[in-house]
Each structure stands twice: as structure tokens, then as C-alpha cells.
Design an enzyme around this catalytic site. Sequence first.
Site, PDB file in Angstrom:
ATOM      1  N   ASP A  87     102.418 -63.933  11.753  1.00 43.34           N
ATOM      2  CA  ASP A  87     101.675 -62.682  11.621  1.00 43.34           C
ATOM      3  C   ASP A  87     100.230 -62.901  12.055  1.00 43.34           C
ATOM      4  O   ASP A  87      99.893 -63.925  12.644  1.00 43.34           O
ATOM      5  CB  ASP A  87     101.749 -62.160  10.180  1.00 43.34           C
ATOM      6  N   TYR A 238     100.300 -65.377  -0.962  1.00 38.67           N
ATOM      7  CA  TYR A 238      99.916 -66.767  -1.251  1.00 38.67           C
ATOM      8  C   TYR A 238      99.339 -66.852  -2.660  1.00 38.67           C
ATOM      9  O   TYR A 238      98.145 -67.082  -2.843  1.00 38.67           O
ATOM     10  CB  TYR A 238      98.918 -67.284  -0.216  1.00 38.67           C
ATOM     11  N   GLU A 488     110.310 -69.105  10.736  1.00 38.84           N
ATOM     12  CA  GLU A 488     108.878 -68.885  10.900  1.00 38.84           C
ATOM     13  C   GLU A 488     108.096 -70.181  10.693  1.00 38.84           C
ATOM     14  O   GLU A 488     108.306 -70.889   9.708  1.00 38.84           O
ATOM     15  CB  GLU A 488     108.373 -67.833   9.911  1.00 38.84           C
TER      16      GLU A 488
END
Length: 625
Positions: A87, A238, A488
Site C-alpha cells: 500500500d 500496527y 504481500e
Amino acid sequence: MARSMIKKTPATLLVAAFLLLAAAAAASQASSFDYGGAFDKCLQFFEAQRSGKLPSDRRVQWRGDSALTDGFSQGVDLVGGYYDAGDHVKFGFPMAYAVTMLAWGVIEFEKEMVAANNLNRALDAIRWGTNYFIKAHTEPNGLWVQVGDGDSDHLCWERAEDMSTPRTAFKIDPQHPGSDVAGETAAALAAAAKAFKPYDSMYADLLLLHARQLFTFADTFRGRYDDSLQVQGAKKFYPSASGYQDELLWSAAWLYEATGEADYLQYIAQNAEAFGGIGWAVFQFSWDNKYAGLQVLLSKVLFEGGGNNDNMYAVDTLKQYQAKAEFFLCACLQKNNAHNIKVTPGGLLYFDDWNNMQYVSSATFLLTVYADYLGVSHGTLKCPDGEVKPKEIIKFAKSQVDYVLGKNPKGMSYMVGYGTSFPTHVHHRGASIPSVYAMKDPVGCMDGFDRFYNSKGPDPNVLHGAIVGGPDDNDAFVDDRCNYQSAEPTVAGNAPICGVFARLASEPNDADDNTNSPPPQQSPKITGSPLEFVHTVSNSWTTNGVEYYRHVVTAKNKCGQPITYLKLHIKQLSGPIYGLSSTPAKDMYEFPSWLKRLNADEQFTVVYIQGGPAAKISVVDYKTA
């Protein structure tokens, strides 16, 4: 289907025979992994993740400038730094951890990185992050810790160069504390200061200034950043699940490593129990939980004889940190009295279903550095299930790296662009959409999902060096762009293992693993070499679709005596070279005709031009006056 799942029946004898041949071929390939090439690609991934104004000599030509006004609407320049993963959010917490680990790699494996001709690139990767942190630290008690919103960013699939999502920036301050992210950023700056000290002492001093201020800020105004109102969404993407105490100890440990000042060691000793430093026996090391890394780093203090000049209380406390470090390491090595990390049937450490490779990366790093600490001190790791020699620890770490690079049941590399079989449907916006130089029209937010995210075609841009999340606990992997848990890559996942690649590139082949292999060629490790090589790329261009680079290598005499004769072995050289004289022997070069003597601390320069990875230079022979 994995080879281990095929039944051995008479009807499948031919298939079994073929698979045995394939396994033998894979073993042969595995014995000759190019760890230096993997190190180079690992660093190249960080170049692909750069945000801001890109340098003209960049290697990732499909990337362009992006996010050139980050922070401007809020009166601050936050241009630069790294995009987190697939991203375009700049999450300060994992970014700082990535920089810390890159710097730790340089500190531990500096000579190996020089031997691999990539020390400068490693320092550049660190500097790209630390320059951003300096910008983000706009006042002693304030730090900008995020740019972009995860929710809105994830609703769009577009190139960084086309971004249309909000670039709101978020800040911590005394009213909205974030001891975890401030502490990790202080650790990154302190570790980077030590890495830069021999090469740019003024910059190192600047990094230490910011590191000290951020540590004081983190310690004075305590709190979790994901609890602060100014950092919306952090808890979702996160979260600081382990709390902020580990980062306070971690940052103090790095400031002690960088400065040697006893006050930081005293802080670590006094807060060891209250902050969980000697109470937590952990089973992973990551961007969130720093305890295992902290415990290994503080063990280094003991190995180097530190703490003895302070007080016995500090020494005793360091030994307790070391005991916890060895608990984690023994658990990785499967020698911790059944309290071990899970291992897949193919031999991969398995910590978590979501991006397991990031934990493999960090654990492999800790195993490698601890093995080297033991090696220097002529010690062994004493586990509940037996002693482990440093060489055995390195062998296990190597098994994890080899799995990543292709020695696994799938027979594929989980590093993109390495080998002949690797993921081609990476969960990464930039990789999956044609470059702005190939397709100039902007790609809209939803248009990207329709045309590229859901495409079954391979990525148009190879994201060299990216380590994806990896296989499941049964070694199965589906190369699917939609599977972000496995497909990812992240900067936090790549950073620790980069240094391990450099370290293994200098490791002699193990005779037990290569009984049928020819004798190894001259090792490129520079330890004990008379020369220190520093490699840079001064220019790049594309001709007929091929990228070419102008490589500049400086060789400095570090042996303390004048060198009057030199023979170099240069592997993987495919283009013209200047500054050396060729010899009749293949790949062998000597001083140029005009250079008869290289005095101590003098240097000479070699230039070569080629496409692909850098050549490998090693000293074969030399004579001194």
C-alpha cells in the site's frame, strides 16, 4: 502438489524416479545459492518502496516520484521515507523498526557487505529512512508518525505516482504520547548513528542528537501511540500489542551501543523487571515485540566485557537478559525442552499465519548474530536439550535462508526476482500496474481493482528482492495477488534478513552439504584482506530495453604496508572494465601499468559497465614492500 504428498506405489515408480532426479537437481542448486545476489536484491526492494523525489541513479526504473506534498497541508515537510508494504501509507512504527534492523545488519556485517560491494547501498537505504525521521521530528517532544490513512488507502488500487487518497499526517506529543513509536525511532537513529560513524561522523552526531531527544520524550511522556487520538487507525493496522516498555528498553540499549554511556545501561538494569525485560520469555521478534532482540543485543554487552566497569548489579541483570535471549534461540533450534517454535514439514520456522516470513527473517538474524558472538568468545549455546556450537547455529540459520531462496517443498523462491520460480502475483500496487513510463494515463482508484488487482496475469513490474508472506504451516503457497496474508511483502519483513544474506555470502561451503561438489573458489570475504572495497553506482541508462549501470569501486589499502603486487578475481563481469590490467588467466586482474605501489591508506578506483547485478571482486594474491 508437494513431493512429500506423492504415494510410492508401483504405478508411480517413474514419477518417483523423476522426482528424485528433480530433488537432486534442487539440492545441487541449493548448494550454490548466490547469497550476495540475494543481498543486492533485498536492498533493491527498499528502493522500490521509496516515497518522495527519487534519485536519478535509481535502479528501479519503473518507479517515479510520488507524494511530493506530504505534510504540506499541515505545515510540515514529510516528503520521503518508505511505503510500508503493498500500500502507500507511511507507518512510522514498522518503518523505524526496519531502519533499526538495517543498521544493526551494517554494524554486525560491515566487512561482509564491503565484500559484497554493497555497503554503500545499505547505508543509502538507512539514510533514506533516517532523513525522513529527522524531518518528522520537528520539536523535542513531538514526532509525526504516520502519513496516509489505512482505511481510505486500502479502498483504492492505484500507483503511488497516481495517488488520489488523503495524505493526512498524524503526530504524537505530550498530550498524545507514543512511547513505543518514539522509542523505536530513537533506536533507529541511534543504531544508524553507529553504522554511519566511520563514514560520516557529522551525520552520525546529528542522528544521535535526535535519538537522545526522542528517548527523553518517550520516557517522560509515557503511553501507547495506538491509544492516542492523533494516531487514528493505528490500532487496526500496527497495534502496539506488547506495550511501550519494550521500546523504552530497546531504545536505551541502542543509545548505550552507540554512545557507551553508563546512564543508559543503568536505566536498562533498573527497569529490567518492571518493564518486562527479564520477565518475558518470548516466541517471536518483530516490529511490535522487541524483547528477544533487546535480550540478544544486551547479551552482546556481556560478550564484549561491558558492564564490568559499572556495577555488579548491572552485570547480574545482563545475565538475566541473556538467559531470556537463549530461551528464544533454543526454541528456534528445537532444543528448548518441548517449548519450541513450530516447524513446517519442509523445515521452516512457523510463527504466525499472517506474513510468517517476517518472523523467520528476524529470528534468522538473531540466530546469526548470536552465533557470531559465541564464535568470537569460543562459547556454545547451552540449551535444555544439549549444547549447540556456533557453526551448528549458522547451519540452522542457513537452512531458513535456503528455504526462502528455493530449497523447499514447492521448489520456489519466496524472494521475488530470485531464481527461475518465484511469486509473480504479488500483493503490491506498484508491481501489479504498468509503470507510469509505460502507461502514462492515470489509473483511477476503482479502475485499478477492475483492471489489475483481479487480473490473472503476472505482475508487469518485477518487485526484485521483495520477500512475500510465504507458505502456510504445511508448506503450501498459492500465488494469488488477493491473498495479502501470504503474497504481500513489507519493509519490516525484508530488513532483518538483508544482513544475513551478506553474512552467508562470506561463509565457506560446508563440506557435509557439498560432498560431491568441486572445491569452493576463493571466498570473497574481505576479513583479513589488504583492501577495503566500497561499491557505488554513478549512472544508469536503458539501451534496447536493457538497463546498464556504471559501477565505481574504490579499493583502499588497509593492511598498513605498501602493496607492490595485487591479483584480483572478478566474477560475473560482463562488460568493459577500466583501471585494472587483465591477465591470461580467466577473470584475473592486476594493478594497471601506471600503478606500481599502493601505500597504506591510499586508494585506487575501478570502473566497469554492465547490465544486471554487480560483479564480485576478491583478492587472490598480493605482496607488500
